[in-house]
Design an enzyme around this catalytic site. Sequence first.
Site, PDB file in Angstrom:
ATOM      1  N   CYS A   1      13.338  35.920 -28.406  1.00  4.49           N
ATOM      2  CA  CYS A   1      14.661  36.558 -28.451  1.00  4.49           C
ATOM      3  C   CYS A   1      15.438  35.987 -29.636  1.00  4.49           C
ATOM      4  O   CYS A   1      15.461  34.765 -29.835  1.00  4.49           O
ATOM      5  CB  CYS A   1      15.413  36.278 -27.148  1.00  4.49           C
ATOM      6  SG  CYS A   1      17.143  36.789 -27.191  1.00  4.49           S
TER       7      CYS A   1
ATOM      8  N   ARG B   1       2.195  41.059 -42.078  1.00  3.81           N
ATOM      9  CA  ARG B   1       1.570  39.724 -42.219  1.00  3.81           C
ATOM     10  C   ARG B   1       0.741  39.368 -40.992  1.00  3.81           C
ATOM     11  O   ARG B   1      -0.332  38.775 -41.111  1.00  3.81           O
ATOM     12  CB  ARG B   1       2.652  38.664 -42.467  1.00  3.81           C
ATOM     13  CG  ARG B   1       3.198  38.742 -43.897  1.00  3.81           C
ATOM     14  CD  ARG B   1       4.169  37.630 -44.176  1.00  3.81           C
ATOM     15  NE  ARG B   1       3.597  36.314 -43.939  1.00  3.81           N
ATOM     16  CZ  ARG B   1       4.304  35.234 -43.604  1.00  3.81           C
ATOM     17  NH1 ARG B   1       5.615  35.323 -43.478  1.00  3.81           N
ATOM     18  NH2 ARG B   1       3.711  34.085 -43.402  1.00  3.81           N
TER      19      ARG B   1
ATOM     20  N   ASP C   1      -0.135  30.474 -39.154  1.00  2.00           N
ATOM     21  CA  ASP C   1      -1.370  31.007 -38.567  1.00  2.00           C
ATOM     22  C   ASP C   1      -1.961  29.949 -37.627  1.00  2.00           C
ATOM     23  O   ASP C   1      -1.445  28.831 -37.515  1.00  2.00           O
ATOM     24  CB  ASP C   1      -2.370  31.403 -39.677  1.00  2.00           C
ATOM     25  CG  ASP C   1      -2.792  30.214 -40.545  1.00  2.00           C
ATOM     26  OD1 ASP C   1      -3.194  29.172 -39.984  1.00  2.00           O
ATOM     27  OD2 ASP C   1      -2.739  30.330 -41.790  1.00  2.00           O
TER      28      ASP C   1
ATOM     29  N   HIS D   1       6.620  25.139 -38.704  1.00  2.00           N
ATOM     30  CA  HIS D   1       7.313  26.392 -39.035  1.00  2.00           C
ATOM     31  C   HIS D   1       7.031  27.519 -38.050  1.00  2.00           C
ATOM     32  O   HIS D   1       7.240  28.683 -38.368  1.00  2.00           O
ATOM     33  CB  HIS D   1       6.964  26.824 -40.471  1.00  2.00           C
ATOM     34  CG  HIS D   1       7.528  25.911 -41.516  1.00  2.00           C
ATOM     35  ND1 HIS D   1       7.173  25.947 -42.853  1.00  2.00           N
ATOM     36  CD2 HIS D   1       8.440  24.909 -41.415  1.00  2.00           C
ATOM     37  CE1 HIS D   1       7.838  25.015 -43.519  1.00  2.00           C
ATOM     38  NE2 HIS D   1       8.608  24.358 -42.672  1.00  2.00           N
TER      39      HIS D   1
END
Length: 257
Positions: A133, A76, A110, A125
Site C-alpha cells: 500500500c 521491469r 531481484d 532497496h
Amino acid sequence: MSDDTQAARIQQAAERLRNSRKPVVLTGAGVSKESGVPTFRDAVDGLWAQYDPSQLATPTAFMNNPKLVWDWYEYRRSMISVARPNLGHRALADLEQRFPHLPLITQNVDDLHEQAGSTNVIHLHGNIAQSKCFFNCQGDPTLIDVSTLTWDKENGPPACPHCGRWVRPNVVWFGEILPADQLQAATIASRQADIMLVVGTSGLVTPAASLPGIARSAGAFIIEINPDYSAITRIADIKLDGPSGEVMPHLLAALDS
Ligand code: APR
C-alpha cells in the site's frame, strides 16, 4: 593492466579470504547484468541512460502519474521474472558454503542471489516482485498480493484492498528511507567484517555506498570486483577488473586451490 597482474591480485584476494573469519559481501546492479538485468548507470544500456529517475523512481513521480510508474515497474518485473542467476551469483552462493551465514548485502531488488542459493541476503532497496500500500495503511510495510486482485490495468495500479488507495512496488525510491531492519543488519555486518567484497556497484547511492567506508574504518580489507572504476575503487585494497560472472569463479577457484 596485464592478465598476470590480475592473476596475482586474484591470488592475493584468495589468500586474504582464506584467512578471513568474518567476510561480508555488498552487491549492486552489476552482479545481475550478465543475467540480462540492466544496470542503472552504465552509459549506453543503463536504465538511467534511457529513463529519467525523477519521473519514475520517487514518491512524487508516483503521485503525479501512478500508471506510468506502475507500468514501468511491470515492464521491469517481466524482465526480471525470466532472469536466472549467473556464474557471479553462483560463486557468491558457493562462498557461503565456506563461510556459513555469510551476510550478503544487496542493493538489487531481484531475487537472483536467493535463486543461486545464498541464504542470508540483506535487501537494502526492497523486492520488486512484491507490492505494498502506498500509505502502508496497516503498518510498514503493508504488503499486498496483487495476484489475488482483479482491476482494470488500463487505469494503472490496483487499489489497496484495505484502504482503497494506490498499491505500489515494494522498492525504495529516491528520497525514501531504507527498511530499518535491513539497514541495521547491513551496518552491523559491515562493522564486524574483516573483509568486504564489493561486487558490481557504482557506489554512488547512499547509505549503501557508505558501507565499504564503515567496514574499512572498522578495520576490514576491501576487495572490489568491477569492470570499471567506481566510487569505491579509491578505498579498495585490491581491485579485480572484469565482470563478476568471470572474476568471481576465478576467485573461488583460487580459494580452493
Ligand atoms: N560485473 C560486475 N560489475 C559490473 C558488471 C558486471 N558484469 N557490469 C557493470 N558493472 C558495474 C558498473 O561498472 C557499475 O559500477 O556495476 C555498477 C552498476 O552501477 P549502478 O548502475 O549505479 O548500480 P548500483 O550501484 O547497484 O545502483 C545503486 O541506484 O538507482 C539506484 O536503486 C537503484 O539500487 C540501485 C542504486
